[in-house]
Design a protein around this motif. Sequence first.
Motif, PDB file in Angstrom:
ATOM      1  N   ALA A   1       7.307  13.296  14.648  1.00  0.00           N
ATOM      2  CA  ALA A   1       7.501  14.215  13.523  1.00  0.00           C
ATOM      3  C   ALA A   1       7.305  13.426  12.241  1.00  0.00           C
ATOM      4  CB  ALA A   1       8.896  14.827  13.561  1.00  0.00           C
ATOM      5  N   LEU A   2       6.476  13.937  11.352  1.00  0.00           N
ATOM      6  CA  LEU A   2       6.241  13.307  10.057  1.00  0.00           C
ATOM      7  C   LEU A   2       7.038  14.054   8.994  1.00  0.00           C
ATOM      8  CD1 LEU A   2       2.421  12.534   9.957  1.00  0.00           C
ATOM      9  CD2 LEU A   2       4.300  10.922  10.201  1.00  0.00           C
ATOM     10  N   LEU A   3       7.936  13.341   8.331  1.00  0.00           N
ATOM     11  CA  LEU A   3       8.744  13.920   7.268  1.00  0.00           C
ATOM     12  C   LEU A   3       8.177  13.420   5.942  1.00  0.00           C
ATOM     13  CD1 LEU A   3      12.226  13.259   8.897  1.00  0.00           C
ATOM     14  CD2 LEU A   3      10.633  15.128   9.299  1.00  0.00           C
ATOM     15  N   GLY A   4       7.444  14.295   5.286  1.00  0.00           N
ATOM     16  CA  GLY A   4       6.663  13.898   4.124  1.00  0.00           C
ATOM     17  C   GLY A   4       5.209  13.823   4.527  1.00  0.00           C
ATOM     18  N   TYR A   5       4.393  14.678   3.932  1.00  0.00           N
ATOM     19  CA  TYR A   5       2.986  14.728   4.336  1.00  0.00           C
ATOM     20  C   TYR A   5       2.083  14.560   3.117  1.00  0.00           C
ATOM     21  CZ  TYR A   5      -0.868  15.857   7.457  1.00  0.00           C
ATOM     22  OH  TYR A   5      -2.017  15.785   8.215  1.00  0.00           O
ATOM     23  N   GLY A   6       2.462  13.563   2.321  1.00  0.00           N
ATOM     24  CA  GLY A   6       1.616  13.192   1.197  1.00  0.00           C
ATOM     25  C   GLY A   6       0.548  12.208   1.655  1.00  0.00           C
ATOM     26  N   ARG A   7       0.128  11.349   0.763  1.00  0.00           N
ATOM     27  CA  ARG A   7      -0.972  10.426   1.069  1.00  0.00           C
ATOM     28  C   ARG A   7      -0.595   9.457   2.184  1.00  0.00           C
ATOM     29  NH1 ARG A   7      -3.672   8.338  -4.201  1.00  0.00           N
ATOM     30  NH2 ARG A   7      -1.914   6.919  -4.185  1.00  0.00           N
ATOM     31  N   MET A   8       0.644   8.956   2.142  1.00  0.00           N
ATOM     32  CA  MET A   8       1.065   8.050   3.208  1.00  0.00           C
ATOM     33  C   MET A   8       1.210   8.786   4.528  1.00  0.00           C
ATOM     34  SD  MET A   8       1.755   4.987   4.130  1.00  0.00           S
ATOM     35  CE  MET A   8       2.107   4.055   2.646  1.00  0.00           C
ATOM     36  N   GLY A   9       1.795   9.975   4.484  1.00  0.00           N
ATOM     37  CA  GLY A   9       1.951  10.756   5.701  1.00  0.00           C
ATOM     38  C   GLY A   9       0.625  11.056   6.373  1.00  0.00           C
TER      39      GLY A   9
ATOM     40  N   GLU B   1       9.796  12.830  19.680  1.00  0.00           N
ATOM     41  CA  GLU B   1      10.563  11.723  20.266  1.00  0.00           C
ATOM     42  C   GLU B   1      10.997  10.718  19.219  1.00  0.00           C
ATOM     43  OE1 GLU B   1       8.675  10.854  24.498  1.00  0.00           O
ATOM     44  OE2 GLU B   1       7.130  11.129  22.962  1.00  0.00           O
ATOM     45  N   VAL B   2      10.361  10.753  18.059  1.00  0.00           N
ATOM     46  CA  VAL B   2      10.695   9.850  16.960  1.00  0.00           C
ATOM     47  C   VAL B   2      10.198  10.499  15.673  1.00  0.00           C
ATOM     48  CG1 VAL B   2       8.549   8.514  17.114  1.00  0.00           C
ATOM     49  CG2 VAL B   2      10.602   7.430  16.177  1.00  0.00           C
ATOM     50  N   ALA B   3      10.868  10.197  14.559  1.00  0.00           N
ATOM     51  CA  ALA B   3      10.454  10.724  13.257  1.00  0.00           C
ATOM     52  C   ALA B   3      10.123   9.575  12.322  1.00  0.00           C
ATOM     53  CB  ALA B   3      11.559  11.594  12.654  1.00  0.00           C
ATOM     54  N   ILE B   4       9.124   9.791  11.495  1.00  0.00           N
ATOM     55  CA  ILE B   4       8.752   8.824  10.469  1.00  0.00           C
ATOM     56  C   ILE B   4       8.868   9.530   9.119  1.00  0.00           C
ATOM     57  CG2 ILE B   4       6.948   7.329   9.544  1.00  0.00           C
ATOM     58  CD1 ILE B   4       5.801   7.085  12.343  1.00  0.00           C
TER      59      ILE B   4
ATOM     60  N   LEU C   1      11.191   1.419  18.131  1.00  0.00           N
ATOM     61  CA  LEU C   1      12.507   2.054  18.025  1.00  0.00           C
ATOM     62  C   LEU C   1      12.750   3.114  19.095  1.00  0.00           C
ATOM     63  CD1 LEU C   1      15.083   2.106  16.236  1.00  0.00           C
ATOM     64  CD2 LEU C   1      14.001   3.967  14.944  1.00  0.00           C
ATOM     65  N   LYS C   2      11.686   3.728  19.587  1.00  0.00           N
ATOM     66  CA  LYS C   2      11.833   4.817  20.557  1.00  0.00           C
ATOM     67  C   LYS C   2      12.701   4.361  21.734  1.00  0.00           C
ATOM     68  CE  LYS C   2       9.061   7.829  23.571  1.00  0.00           C
ATOM     69  NZ  LYS C   2       9.507   7.283  24.860  1.00  0.00           N
ATOM     70  N   ASP C   3      13.659   5.203  22.127  1.00  0.00           N
ATOM     71  CA  ASP C   3      14.569   4.967  23.255  1.00  0.00           C
ATOM     72  C   ASP C   3      15.645   3.920  22.974  1.00  0.00           C
ATOM     73  OD1 ASP C   3      13.190   6.858  24.809  1.00  0.00           O
ATOM     74  OD2 ASP C   3      11.767   5.348  25.522  1.00  0.00           O
ATOM     75  N   LYS C   4      15.760   3.464  21.708  1.00  0.00           N
ATOM     76  CA  LYS C   4      16.836   2.536  21.352  1.00  0.00           C
ATOM     77  C   LYS C   4      17.936   3.273  20.603  1.00  0.00           C
ATOM     78  CE  LYS C   4      14.250  -1.834  21.024  1.00  0.00           C
ATOM     79  NZ  LYS C   4      12.976  -1.385  21.602  1.00  0.00           N
ATOM     80  N   THR C   5      19.094   2.635  20.482  1.00  0.00           N
ATOM     81  CA  THR C   5      20.150   3.089  19.589  1.00  0.00           C
ATOM     82  C   THR C   5      20.554   1.916  18.712  1.00  0.00           C
ATOM     83  OG1 THR C   5      21.885   2.544  21.190  1.00  0.00           O
ATOM     84  CG2 THR C   5      21.043   4.804  21.227  1.00  0.00           C
TER      85      THR C   5
END
Length: 233
Positions: free
Chosen positions: A4-12, A43-46, A217-221
């Motif tokens: 999941a991308l949170l922020g879809y500007g130039r970097m996104g 499964e992960v968000a950026i 990071l996926k699957d870690k806490t």
Amino acid sequence: MKIALLGYGRMGKTIAQLATDRGHEIVKTIDAADDSYDFNGAEVAIDFSIPSAAVANITACFEANIPVVSGTTGWLDKYDEMVSLCEQNKGAFIYASNFSVGVNIFFELNKQLAKMMQGLKDYDVAMTEVHHIHKLDAPSGTAITLAEGILEHSEKNDWILDEQEANKITIKAEREGEVPGTHTIKYESQVDEITIEHKAHNRNGFALGAIIAAEWLKDKTGVYSMKDVLNLS
């Protein structure tokens, strides 16, 4: 990996392209704080959003049990609160002011140089950061991280933006054109100067580093940093 991308500007958009090239799937893009936060099986968000949306985005990830990698700057007065929330929810979190592999090596080089210069009172230290005209915050999060690395080994007690005070590190922030990011640290005396610099050629390094962090990071806490990702500790 479903992202999941949170922020879809130039970097996104750059992250989306590079992540797809690495075989990942972008399953959701959120371009502003969204009360519904349907992550669509991510499964992960950026998070490369804006300062006003970052805390809501990160909170939503923890509540949905989604690991989150955040590169948004300008919200760090709430960082400790987000760390506590992550721990309460047994979540996973990485924040970095800059995810570039080269910049994170530069962070460590900066600290080592600061250690070497400690006590050499003939040298004064200052910093310049140059970014594109669209950047909202000044100084950059990267510049602040560099300043903090120097302050650990310096008699200076803080940094100051675009001014000079005897006990503070001057950070000069310049905004011009489409510069991806240049950070220069200079130690200067009456007889010579020592300069180290990191210059980004494009934003791909920042984006790729964030993807690498998400893969790690996926699957870690827990709460981690790029030092953990790159084994620089």
